[in-house]
Design an enzyme around this catalytic site. Structure first.
Site, PDB file in Angstrom:
ATOM      1  N   ALA A 117       0.676  -1.326  -0.063  1.00  0.00           N
ATOM      2  CA  ALA A 117      -0.054  -0.072   0.056  1.00  0.00           C
ATOM      3  C   ALA A 117       0.797   1.362  -0.075  1.00  0.00           C
ATOM      4  CB  ALA A 117      -1.106   0.041   1.085  1.00  0.00           C
ATOM      5  N   CYS A 166       3.242  -1.140 -12.469  1.00  0.00           N
ATOM      6  CA  CYS A 166       3.742   0.104 -13.200  1.00  0.00           C
ATOM      7  C   CYS A 166       4.665  -0.208 -14.117  1.00  0.00           C
ATOM      8  CB  CYS A 166       3.800   1.294 -12.162  1.00  0.00           C
ATOM      9  SG  CYS A 166       5.287   0.919 -11.194  1.00  0.00           S
TER      10      CYS A 166
HETATM   11  C1  SAM Z   1       4.032  -0.411  -6.267  1.00  0.00           C
HETATM   12  S1  SAM Z   1       4.601   0.116  -4.627  1.00  0.00           S
HETATM   13  C2  SAM Z   1       2.920   0.394  -4.036  1.00  0.00           C
HETATM   14  C3  SAM Z   1       2.266   1.770  -4.224  1.00  0.00           C
HETATM   15  C4  SAM Z   1       0.864   2.099  -3.521  1.00  0.00           C
HETATM   16  N1  SAM Z   1       0.039   0.961  -4.050  1.00  0.00           N
HETATM   17  C5  SAM Z   1       0.355   3.297  -3.828  1.00  0.00           C
HETATM   18  O1  SAM Z   1      -0.369   3.478  -4.729  1.00  0.00           O
HETATM   19  O2  SAM Z   1       0.607   4.456  -3.310  1.00  0.00           O
HETATM   20  C6  SAM Z   1       4.593  -1.391  -4.076  1.00  0.00           C
HETATM   21  C7  SAM Z   1       4.922  -1.569  -2.553  1.00  0.00           C
HETATM   22  O3  SAM Z   1       4.878  -2.628  -2.125  1.00  0.00           O
HETATM   23  C8  SAM Z   1       5.616  -2.858  -0.969  1.00  0.00           C
HETATM   24  N2  SAM Z   1       6.030  -4.265  -0.603  1.00  0.00           N
HETATM   25  C9  SAM Z   1       6.994  -5.356  -1.525  1.00  0.00           C
HETATM   26  N3  SAM Z   1       6.866  -6.573  -0.951  1.00  0.00           N
HETATM   27  C10 SAM Z   1       6.033  -6.699  -0.115  1.00  0.00           C
HETATM   28  C11 SAM Z   1       5.480  -7.625   0.758  1.00  0.00           C
HETATM   29  N4  SAM Z   1       6.134  -8.747   0.560  1.00  0.00           N
HETATM   30  N5  SAM Z   1       4.544  -7.347   1.736  1.00  0.00           N
HETATM   31  C12 SAM Z   1       4.037  -5.938   1.702  1.00  0.00           C
HETATM   32  N6  SAM Z   1       4.593  -5.014   0.859  1.00  0.00           N
HETATM   33  C13 SAM Z   1       5.474  -5.238   0.187  1.00  0.00           C
HETATM   34  C14 SAM Z   1       6.864  -1.943  -1.192  1.00  0.00           C
HETATM   35  O4  SAM Z   1       7.366  -1.639  -0.014  1.00  0.00           O
HETATM   36  C15 SAM Z   1       6.046  -0.891  -2.003  1.00  0.00           C
HETATM   37  O5  SAM Z   1       5.723   0.204  -1.041  1.00  0.00           O
END
Ligand code: SAM
Length: 369
Positions: free
Chosen positions: A157, A286
């Site tokens: 998130a 993205c």
């Molecule tokens: C594409 S970004 C999300 C952007 C967000 N949905 C927004 O609209 O602001 C992906 C996010 O996934 C998190 N992430 C990566 N692996 C993860 C996991 N195993 N569990 C939870 N979060 C994770 C990262 O820290 C990053 O903040």
């Protein structure tokens, strides 16, 4: 308490009218991320500054360049490596304030007066009412279609752009559980939710891969959650981010790009388990690769017979890309934003390209039966 305010989620269109800006002899070098932000309309914040002229004083007119290869060391006075001009500005700090202070330096270091692109800054504009997002990110919230009173899970998130949009679409009624595995980023979700007065957002620092518990009696306030706990799940997955633009530095390698598909599949398993029967799952990235988009959809449909693809509303992007074994009907249900294709084709047909000039993005919507 019922939510009383409305969040207007704008989308940001990168404005491509290049201005003829004359470069000055005094050069300030900033990091590549900072340079990209300047192209999107930001001023230069002091932590992003890597090099300035030796005697730079507040009020000096300078040209700002982005360090393309990450080779400029902090405090440099005359960097000659690969750099890209992003516009002219006026120093708001002396060089000594930027590099010789005991405290971490904060605030605007260079106020941009002649940025290369005419993209206005939205910094500080209606902070308690608006949250700036890319157009495809705004589409994601609508495609998920949250309703007041529902319980929604946003699995990846931070910083919470989509979380806040979802909560606003629900009028603050119901619950939006926002997970992210990085603690500092979870704090950003909380700050954004607070600024927008969205009390129904509950943010937790948690690895979403492990967010399902086997114990049905587990306290459901925070993660892990029992199976089928949510009406809708958003998996806005960590991805190679190749659709992001402007982007001036490529720090990725093939090994890293290939690492995302297995990670996304692990998260997908959790998403399906946590979703109620009759619930909606939206998967988005993205990036533009087949492996992280259409191939993931084909894999999910084969792995989880309970999932079917659903039409998306609104559908303003292109359909999915061939090559992953999906049928033409299935490809039509997917939504792909491919600026490099969309633009030129629209321009050639003399169409308005407003909705095509976006970052690269992908959205799939599933129903669990
Ligand atoms: C594409 S970004 C999300 C952007 C967000 N949905 C927004 O609209 O602001 C992906 C996010 O996934 C998190 N992430 C990566 N692996 C993860 C996991 N195993 N569990 C939870 N979060 C994770 C990262 O820290 C990053 O903040």
């Amino acid at each position: 308490m019922a939510h009383k305010r409305y969040v207007n989620v704008f989308y940001h269109r990168f404005y491509f009218a290049l201005r003829p800006v004359v470069q000055l002899s005094s050069e300030v070098i900033v990091g590549a991320q900072c340079g990209s932000a300047v192209l999107r309309g930001a001023h230069v914040f002091a932590p992003g500054i890597l090099a300035t002229p030796k005697f730079m004083k507040t009020g000096d007119a300078v040209s700002v360049f982005s360090d393309l290869e990450g080779k400029c060391t902090r405090g440099n006075k005359d960097f000659k490596g690969k750099r890209v001009f992003v516009g002219n500005g006026v120093a708001e700090m002396d060089r000594s304030n930027i590099f010789c202070s005991d405290e971490p330096v904060k605030g605007v270091g260079i106020r941009m007066v002649e940025p290369l692109y005419q993209s206005p800054s939205f910094d500080g504009v209606l902070p308690s009412l608006a949250f700036l997002q890319n157009l495809p990110s705004v589409v994601v919230g609508h495609v998920l279609g949250p309703r007041p009173g529902e319980r929604i899970l946003d699995m990846c998130a931070a910083p919470g752009g989509k979380t806040c949009h979802i909560a606003a679409l629900m009028g603050g009624q119901g619950e939006v559980v926002a997970l992210d595995k990085i603690r500092g980023k979870v704090e950003r979700i909380r700050q954004n939710a607070k600024a927008l007065h969205l009390d129904c957002i509950k943010a937790h620092c948690f690895n979403s891969i492990e967010a399902v518990c086997t114990d049905q009696a587990q306290d459901t306030e925070g993660p892990p959650f029992p199976p089928q706990s949510f009406d809708r799940v958003l998996l806005d997955a960590p991805c190679s981010g190749l659709g992001q633009r402007p982007s001036m530095a490529c720090t990725w390698n093939l090994k890293e790009i290939c690492s995302y598909q297995p990670l996304q599949r692990k998260l997908f398993h959790t998403a399906v388990r946590l979703l109620k029967r009759g619930g909606v799952l939206v998967y988005s990235t993205c990036t533009v690769t087949l492996a992280e988009n259409e191939e993931q959809v084909a894999w999910a449909l084969n792995t989880f017979p309970c999932l079917t693809l659903q039409p998306q509303e609104p559908h303003i992007g292109a359909e999915g890309m061939l090559g992953a074994g999906l049928s033409p009907e299935q490809l039509r249900l997917l939504q792909r934003f491919s600026p490099e294709l969309g633009w030129s084709a629209a321009e050639a047909r003399g169409e308005d390209d407003t909705n095509k000039d976006t970052i690269g993005f992908f959205i799939a919507k599933f129903l669990k039966s």
